[in-house]
Design a protein around this motif. Structure first.
Motif: not given
Length: 364
Positions: A104-122
């Motif tokens: 019944r459990c799930s965890a969505y994990v965001v590496d915030k450093e990677y998120a910043a890099v992904a935003k640069i690309v997007d």
């Protein structure tokens, strides 16, 4: 206590949730490590944990945990479990195969450093490519570029240079830049020039070279930015979790998330409408709509289901920080039971969520 004010009158829930024909399955959610748009604050990871359970079923589980842990507080929080081996064992038994919350459990994990890099690309490279008639989402090219920059950028620029580049981007892309766009834009592109000139890896140098020509898109970044901040990661985390449970349960799901000030009525209403409709940013990025009867916020004080999500969020955050090099008895004890719940779609710059079991192995 529930949030109050004109922006929080429509989508708050104070009564207990219960699965049924009108709601489908309820999924309770809570986060750990959220720092708004300042992605490099409040730890390396944002964890958005979810438990497919309603309040009616969650209440006796929470009561049993409270009694077994001899907890004085009426509201269970992970921080009251993390320093006690006995209490950690209670959580392990709750989540292990055959436990009350197994499956019944799930965890969505965001590496915030990677998120910043992904935003640069997007926000920059993808916009430039689209203007030139190229779809960076085709063949996962955008993801490949983001992973490359995230995994090798620190080596190419040295840790201090990589951090300066990310800091400059966050200052430029966050809403704190409003009213000072010209200065923050100039500062980011100046840091980008310095990074390009100092890069010691050809593949990173090539990405930085392409980014240097995105200045026209940078100048209009905050125009028509949408109903929430550009770097906001809590809202897309909710969307990912809702879609995940709709696929897994193969039916309607209702989401109850712990209340946070960014989750205003306007934003929750907008997000719920968007999740119900099939759409595509580009032909290769089609996202199917889901059956979502409710998307509501609630207080953990009033919803035992959210308390169960808090326990999972805190434990997963400890395991994620262990991966980044900050170990703890809680992370060591709960590692192998928690890592099973990390979603494969998590925003982390490597292929397998199970890599979190290896401290620092893939992210440096």
């Amino acid at each position: 206590m529930p949030l109050t004010g004109d922006a929080f009158t429509q989508y708050s829930r104070t009564t207990p949730t219960k699965d049924g024909p009108d709601s489908g399955r309820w999924v309770a959610c809570d986060e750990s490590g959220y720092g708004g748009e300042q992605l490099l604050n409040n730890g390396r990871y944002l964890v958005y944990a979810s438990v497919a359970i309603d309040d009616v079923e969650a209440a006796p589980i929470v009561q049993e945990l409270r009694q077994a842990a001899r907890a004085q507080s009426t509201e269970l929080k992970f921080k009251s479990f993390q320093s006690s081996a006995g209490r950690r064992d209670l959580l392990r038994r709750l989540w292990q195969p055959g436990g009350a919350l197994d499956g019944r459990c799930s965890a969505y994990v965001v590496d915030k450093e990677y998120a910043a890099v992904a935003k640069i690309v997007d926000l920059l490279l993808e916009e430039q490519a689209w203007a030139e008639g190229t779809d960076l989402y085709d063949q996962d090219e955008a993801q490949r570029l983001a992973r490359l920059l995230a995994l090798q950028g620190r080596r190419a620029l040295k840790p201090e240079g990589f951090r300066r580049l990310l800091d400059a981007f966050i200052a430029f892309a966050s809403r704190r830049a409003l009213g000072n766009e010209a200065a923050t834009t100039a500062a980011f592109y100046a840091e980008l020039e310095a990074a390009w000139a100092g890069s010691t890896r050809r593949n990173i140098t090539d990405i930085l070279y392409r980014l240097r020509s995105t200045r026209p898109h940078g100048h209009v970044l905050h125009v028509d930015a949408g109903p929430w901040p550009i770097l906001e990661m809590l809202v897309p985390s909710i969307a990912e979790v809702a879609r995940r449970w709709a696929r897994h349960l193969k039916g309607p799901v209702s989401i109850l998330t712990d209340d946070q000030k960014p989750l205003t009525d306007a934003r929750l209403g907008y997000l719920a409408s968007a999740l119900r409709v099939t759409h595509a940013v580009t032909p290769s990025a089609r996202v199917k709509g889901i059956a979502l009867p409710h998307l509501l916020r609630g207080s953990s004080e009033e919803h035992p289901s959210i308390q169960l999500a808090d326990l999972l969020a805190g434990a997963t955050a400890a395991v994620a920080e262990r991966h980044a090099g900050t170990s703890s008895p809680a992370a060591d004890d709960l590692l192998h039971v928690v890592v099973r719940f990390v979603e494969d779609e998590s925003l982390i710059p490597y292929d397998s969520a199970s890599t979190l079991a290896l401290p620092g192995a893939a992210s440096h």
